[in-house]
Design an enzyme around this catalytic site. Sequence first.
Site, short mmCIF file in Angstrom:
data_model
loop_
_atom_site.label_atom_id
_atom_site.label_comp_id
_atom_site.label_asym_id
_atom_site.label_seq_id
_atom_site.Cartn_x
_atom_site.Cartn_y
_atom_site.Cartn_z
N GLU A 8 0.83 -1.20 0.00
CA GLU A 8 0.00 0.00 0.00
C GLU A 8 0.87 1.26 0.00
O GLU A 8 0.73 2.14 0.87
CB GLU A 8 -0.99 -0.01 1.17
CG GLU A 8 -2.02 -1.13 1.03
CD GLU A 8 -3.16 -1.06 2.04
OE1 GLU A 8 -3.13 -0.17 2.92
OE2 GLU A 8 -4.08 -1.90 1.94
N GLU B 181 -5.29 -8.52 -0.85
CA GLU B 181 -6.13 -8.21 0.33
C GLU B 181 -7.56 -8.04 -0.16
O GLU B 181 -7.85 -7.17 -0.98
CB GLU B 181 -5.66 -6.93 1.05
CG GLU B 181 -4.35 -7.09 1.79
CD GLU B 181 -4.01 -5.90 2.68
OE1 GLU B 181 -4.96 -5.22 3.16
OE2 GLU B 181 -2.81 -5.65 2.89
#
Length: 516
Positions: A198, A321
């Site tokens: 991220e 995810e």
Amino acid sequence: MHKKYVALLFTAVSLVTGSSLSAQQKSTITLASQENAPTINKHIYGHFAEHLGRCIYDGFYVGEKSTVPNTNGVRNDIIAALKELGIPNLRWPGGCFADTYHWKDGIGPKDERPEMVNQWWGGVTEDNSFGTHDFLDLCETLGTEPYLAANVGSGTVQEFTEWIQYVNHTGKSPMSDLRKKNHREKAWGVNIWGVGNEAWGCGGNMTPEHYANLYRQYATFMSDWTNSGKMFRIASGANVADYHWTEVLMRDIPKNLIEGVALHSYSFVTWEKKGSSTKFDEQQYFTTMQTALKMEELVTKHTEIMDKYDPAKKIALIVDEWGGWYDVEEGTNPGFLYQQNTMRDAMIAGTTLNIFNNHSDRVRMANLAQTVNVLQAVILTKGDKMILTPTYHVMHLYKVHQDAKLIPIKVASPDYKFGDKTLPAISASASAKDGKTHISLVNIHSTDKITTEINLESLKLKNFTAKIISSGKLQDHNTFENPNAITEKEFKDFKFKNGTLSVTLPPFSVVVLEGK
């Protein structure tokens, strides 16, 4: 009762529930050409274990001195459950935690390891007692492939490459010597590596252009130390519908430096007000399923961008995810993300996995968030007790698709209506392997059973068996007092005649059929 009043009552109930009361809806599924169909990569069924809340500590890891039966500190019941699930890979140590983690803090004698503060998840202090050896030895025990997410946000190229050398170098080197000093002679041979996590957010709040250049630097120095070229490097990919991020990565990273691009997307009511994991109404359920089914659009549009730069589809889309995200259970640490797991989560799991299966030409790996005690977990623990969630049972039924040949299908589905919005009620995917055909079906409708007809004449099948996951209420879930409220059961509400399979799916149910 007078017919007029019956009609009025029907209308009133429909308005209250927001959905149709017809129990005779039908859907059809047709087979498309299988000539160029891909194999469903087993790694689509991967999992995720972050140093977050009670996923590692008091989840997987209870310590060697625990009264809970364990192997090297890891719970034996969890090991057995994950072996039965057949998990193909496990991602660690994060998540946001990865870009604050310095791997050398987690090796060597445990009583000499430095402590650290988990700044992202609860501000707790951990002692690094679960580190590289513990995780990679666990993966060996499970027979699963490790996926290491390495620190780019606060680390260095040297730290990253030394970790690779530590776990992979088979000859003499400073890091392999250190590994042997720590009582591990043989290299683990880790193949899958995430280059940060991220980067658009907790991994550094970077622009895609900056991250692409940083990725190029890190990837250049990555080696598996055998010159086999087998290392699988995954770039930190887009947040949900950030298509510009994918565009920049595909445009700016040379194709010889990258094997996978990540994507993260969660399902919830709204990001600001996620709602309870068990005390939700139909509107919250419908909205959650809207975000879950959005995965179809996300995968399609990110794939279209990747196809522009990589028409041969050599670079994989890695959804590392995904899952449902709700408010934490009452009385638990808000930074630990502990939530229950209901039939709503079974719907998310079944529909999402069908999407991944059907896009397996580009989606070749995914990781449910997370394995134990965090978000849409497959396992929950409390002291010496352990329960398997509805999501576990869905993934257990779906494991038949791992490394199977996709059977492309087209689904004509009735609508699931709520208010003025609609969603397709039926989701499906199919595959063939070892002389058996498997069809996974999901009916997300909250009230209606739906009969689905599938023409399978071309497959020359003769016999079918099936299993189902269903329950009386969407909010139903397994508890430590009643751990088997929702399990896989034999299913017989189908007919197979003249090559056509007719299946009647109860509301909010998952069915997997096997034909041979």
